[in-house]
Design a protein around this motif. Structure first.
Motif, PDB file in Angstrom:
ATOM      1  N   SER A 219      27.730   5.668  35.051  1.00 30.86           N
ATOM      2  CA  SER A 219      27.509   7.075  34.725  1.00 30.86           C
ATOM      3  C   SER A 219      28.860   7.739  34.466  1.00 30.86           C
ATOM      4  O   SER A 219      29.913   7.209  34.834  1.00 30.86           O
ATOM      5  CB  SER A 219      26.795   7.780  35.878  1.00 30.86           C
ATOM      6  N   LEU A 220      28.819   8.916  33.867  1.00 30.39           N
ATOM      7  CA  LEU A 220      30.052   9.657  33.628  1.00 30.39           C
ATOM      8  C   LEU A 220      30.732  10.019  34.937  1.00 30.39           C
ATOM      9  O   LEU A 220      31.960  10.045  35.023  1.00 30.39           O
ATOM     10  CB  LEU A 220      29.766  10.924  32.823  1.00 30.39           C
TER      11      LEU A 220
ATOM     12  N   ASP B 109      30.913   8.267  37.607  1.00 28.30           N
ATOM     13  CA  ASP B 109      31.601   7.102  38.158  1.00 28.30           C
ATOM     14  C   ASP B 109      32.710   6.565  37.254  1.00 28.30           C
ATOM     15  O   ASP B 109      33.463   5.681  37.665  1.00 28.30           O
ATOM     16  CB  ASP B 109      30.597   5.951  38.383  1.00 28.30           C
ATOM     17  N   PHE B 110      32.835   7.102  36.034  1.00 34.29           N
ATOM     18  CA  PHE B 110      33.744   6.524  35.052  1.00 34.29           C
ATOM     19  C   PHE B 110      35.191   6.485  35.532  1.00 34.29           C
ATOM     20  O   PHE B 110      35.852   5.454  35.464  1.00 34.29           O
ATOM     21  CB  PHE B 110      33.642   7.272  33.719  1.00 34.29           C
ATOM     22  N   ASP B 111      35.718   7.630  36.008  1.00 34.62           N
ATOM     23  CA  ASP B 111      37.125   7.676  36.422  1.00 34.62           C
ATOM     24  C   ASP B 111      37.421   6.688  37.536  1.00 34.62           C
ATOM     25  O   ASP B 111      38.440   5.996  37.500  1.00 34.62           O
ATOM     26  CB  ASP B 111      37.521   9.090  36.862  1.00 34.62           C
ATOM     27  N   SER B 112      36.542   6.587  38.517  1.00 30.42           N
ATOM     28  CA  SER B 112      36.796   5.654  39.614  1.00 30.42           C
ATOM     29  C   SER B 112      36.691   4.206  39.133  1.00 30.42           C
ATOM     30  O   SER B 112      37.421   3.340  39.597  1.00 30.42           O
ATOM     31  CB  SER B 112      35.835   5.906  40.778  1.00 30.42           C
ATOM     32  N   ARG B 113      35.817   3.929  38.163  1.00 31.23           N
ATOM     33  CA  ARG B 113      35.680   2.563  37.632  1.00 31.23           C
ATOM     34  C   ARG B 113      36.903   2.157  36.809  1.00 31.23           C
ATOM     35  O   ARG B 113      37.249   0.988  36.753  1.00 31.23           O
ATOM     36  CB  ARG B 113      34.428   2.442  36.764  1.00 31.23           C
ATOM     37  N   MET B 114      37.539   3.121  36.143  1.00 29.64           N
ATOM     38  CA  MET B 114      38.720   2.812  35.324  1.00 29.64           C
ATOM     39  C   MET B 114      39.893   2.348  36.181  1.00 29.64           C
ATOM     40  O   MET B 114      40.807   1.705  35.686  1.00 29.64           O
ATOM     41  CB  MET B 114      39.145   4.026  34.487  1.00 29.64           C
ATOM     42  N   ASP B 115      39.889   2.677  37.465  1.00 28.56           N
ATOM     43  CA  ASP B 115      40.974   2.283  38.349  1.00 28.56           C
ATOM     44  C   ASP B 115      40.759   0.911  38.976  1.00 28.56           C
ATOM     45  O   ASP B 115      41.621   0.407  39.683  1.00 28.56           O
ATOM     46  CB  ASP B 115      41.151   3.329  39.460  1.00 28.56           C
ATOM     47  N   THR B 116      39.631   0.277  38.704  1.00 33.22           N
ATOM     48  CA  THR B 116      39.364  -1.041  39.280  1.00 33.22           C
ATOM     49  C   THR B 116      40.029  -2.119  38.448  1.00 33.22           C
ATOM     50  O   THR B 116      40.254  -1.948  37.247  1.00 33.22           O
ATOM     51  CB  THR B 116      37.847  -1.326  39.346  1.00 33.22           C
TER      52      THR B 116
END
Length: 191
Positions: free
Chosen positions: A6-7, A9-16
């Protein structure tokens, strides 16, 4: 790997670590060109996969391939005025028209603007390394001023304008072989 989220969760997923380097915006800019971000992400996917993917969409896909009939194209560059996303670009030193497929949204404005009907658009494209590099579509021979030698257009566009004006009885075309500065001087010399 492609990860759907989802939008929120996007920012947190980009840091993985799974996300890799997809060109997050640099600096403290508040404006992010989403098309540029998409191109950076797609280029990273293509580069990391090591594969080319030919896409023949059945529905709407926001990419397209524009081709140019170089025999018809006069390099008037009218098409550039319609390409707000800058998929079409001109190289003033080379007098060339270039297309960057990764930036093209397939809107077709360039086709409708082209006075010579020299452009065609196709929804098919290939996700490969050259999709992210500007491709030469047409190159022109320069038209230089008869007096000072300054380049002020292309020979093809000059010939096209002369063909149109030759049908007009009252138009004096003797001064059109000169750049804008020399043309004014020539006009005042004849009066």
């Amino acid at each position: 790997a492609v990860l759907s989220c989802s939008l929120d969760d996007f920012d947190s997923r980009m840091d993985t670590p799974l996300a890799g380097n997809f060109g997050k915006p640099v600096g403290n800019t508040t404006f992010v060109n989403r098309r540029h971000s998409l191109v950076v992400a797609l280029e990273a996917i293509v580069k990391n996969s090591g594969r080319d993917l030919r896409i023949r969409p059945e529905g709407y896909i926001p990419f397209a391939t524009v081709s140019c009939n170089s025999e018809r194209c006069t390099q008037c560059m009218a098409c550039l005025g319609g390409c707000r996303i800058e998929a079409l670009r001109a190289d003033p030193q080379q007098l060339s028209l270039n297309h960057l497929g990764a930036m093209c949204v397939g809107c077709g404005l360039c086709l409708r603007i082209c006075p010579e009907n020299a452009l065609k658009i196709s929804p098919e494209f290939t996700l490969a390394s050259d999709f992210f590099v500007a491709r030469l579509m047409a190159r022109a021979e320069p038209m230089a001023c008869k007096k000072c030698g300054k380049v002020f257009g292309t020979k093809k566009s000059f010939e096209r304008v002369m063909a149109i004006l030759s049908k007009k009885e009252t138009v004096d075309t003797n001064h059109f072989e000169y750049c804008e500065t020399c043309r004014v001087v020539k006009l005042f010399e004849t009066e």
